[in-house]
Scaffold this active site. Sequence first.
Site, PDB file in Angstrom:
ATOM      1  N   ASP A 183       0.243  -1.138  -0.094  1.00  0.00           N
ATOM      2  CA  ASP A 183      -0.545   0.222   0.167  1.00  0.00           C
ATOM      3  C   ASP A 183       0.866   0.995   0.150  1.00  0.00           C
ATOM      4  O   ASP A 183       0.575   2.243   0.048  1.00  0.00           O
ATOM      5  CB  ASP A 183      -0.607  -0.070   1.562  1.00  0.00           C
ATOM      6  CG  ASP A 183      -1.990   0.391   0.966  1.00  0.00           C
ATOM      7  OD1 ASP A 183      -2.369   1.265   0.027  1.00  0.00           O
ATOM      8  OD2 ASP A 183      -2.873   1.054   2.180  1.00  0.00           O
ATOM      9  N   CYS A 208     -26.157 -11.413  -5.346  1.00  0.00           N
ATOM     10  CA  CYS A 208     -26.079 -10.318  -3.783  1.00  0.00           C
ATOM     11  C   CYS A 208     -25.921  -8.636  -4.647  1.00  0.00           C
ATOM     12  O   CYS A 208     -25.336  -8.750  -5.410  1.00  0.00           O
ATOM     13  CB  CYS A 208     -24.597 -10.733  -3.403  1.00  0.00           C
ATOM     14  SG  CYS A 208     -24.782  -9.602  -1.639  1.00  0.00           S
TER      15      CYS A 208
HETATM   16  S1  SF4 Z   1     -18.821  -8.481  -2.175  1.00  0.00           S
HETATM   17 FE1  SF4 Z   1     -19.824  -9.122  -0.836  1.00  0.00          FE
HETATM   18  S2  SF4 Z   1     -21.401  -8.157  -0.294  1.00  0.00           S
HETATM   19 FE2  SF4 Z   1     -20.758  -7.345  -2.139  1.00  0.00          FE
HETATM   20  S3  SF4 Z   1     -21.853  -7.467  -3.658  1.00  0.00           S
HETATM   21 FE3  SF4 Z   1     -20.286  -9.454  -3.416  1.00  0.00          FE
HETATM   22  S4  SF4 Z   1     -20.768 -11.436  -2.515  1.00  0.00           S
HETATM   23 FE4  SF4 Z   1     -22.317  -9.448  -2.064  1.00  0.00          FE
END
Ligand code: SF4
Length: 371
Positions: free
Chosen positions: A155, A214
């Site tokens: 970083d 998701c």
């Molecule tokens: S990073 Fe995690 S919370 Fe975000 S869409 Fe992907 S699985 Fe879902």
Amino acid sequence: MAHADPAAANSDAGALQRIADALPEWAAAQGFNGLGITRIALDADAAHLRKWLDRAHHGSMDWMARHAALRSDPAALHPGTIRVVSVRMPYLPESIQQAEAALGDSSRAYISRYALGRDYHKLMRKRLKKLGAQIEQAIAEALPSLRADQRPFVDSGPVLEKALARDARLGWIGKHTLLLQRDQGSFFFLGELLTNLPLPETQAAPVRDLCGSCSACIDICPTGAIIGPQQLDARRCISYLTIEHDGPIPLELRADIGNRIFGCDDCQLVCPWNRHATPSREADFAPRHGLDTATLLELWAWDEATWLRNTEGMALRRAGWQGWRRNLAVALGNAPPLPEAVQALEAAKPDASDLVTEHIEWAITRLTQAC
Ligand code: SF4
Ligand code: SF4
């Protein structure tokens, strides 16, 4: 390394493969829980970065724009680089439930879990250097004609670390723009060793993107900073606003910042893949000075000398004293409207800078209106 003799070339390749095979174990001994080796092929990521910069989503982080070309060209950063050894080190100092408890209590301060203990930069750089030295020794023994030239980054330089880690098979880049992995979640630091050695690339298949349908991280972001899958407007991100940004916090975002005084973990805490995240065993990442449970009023009571003493060697220093006070004032404005909070804010006004005074006044107005 070019050989006219195929037998010699094969023996060199065999030696390099043996070193590459030993690397994950050497890395584990240094506290890394993942290692991969990649070539450099960052054209698509460079284009993504350019678009992000063109849209000014980096806010006032001018250094991001200044070093944009270097980011996608590790060989320009360290001449001779042909491979990157990418490593992962978990940092979660306590359980997800403990983090959620701190975040859910608006009288308590929430500090991003990576910043509760010792600054990770020095620790990881030291470990990466040791790993590099071990590689160099192995090369000197097995292939004395080869001179290793390597440089560690944590970083600390313009490196597209998430893209490199993805290419090194350490995870996929989630919709929240962070690297994650099904067994490890995303609570880990990344580091890179840039090397001129023709180490064989990690052969595993690319890590499959398991975000699927998701959108929990996008939905939960308090300030709407994730404007689409893998698209972050840093100007709205609480991590940027409370750490990188020097000036006043935009009025329209202050209430949404809640009790987050240094960074934000919401998009990681909500991620289903972090349900499996286990706390780090690294003693240096353990919370210092009760910062994982401290109330806002306890931290507001720290004077500058106390802050300097208590944050020595910690990433928390990055906010600066004025930034720390500004952030605390905002969080106090979002806290339960207790008379002692108003009194503490009023009492700090005579010694406060213009920047902090303006945030104190905002907080007092908010608290008194809520009473
Ligand atoms: S990073 Fe995690 S919370 Fe975000 S869409 Fe992907 S699985 Fe879902
Ligand atoms: S760190 Fe917080 S503010 Fe930034 S994108 Fe994630 S949830 Fe949003």
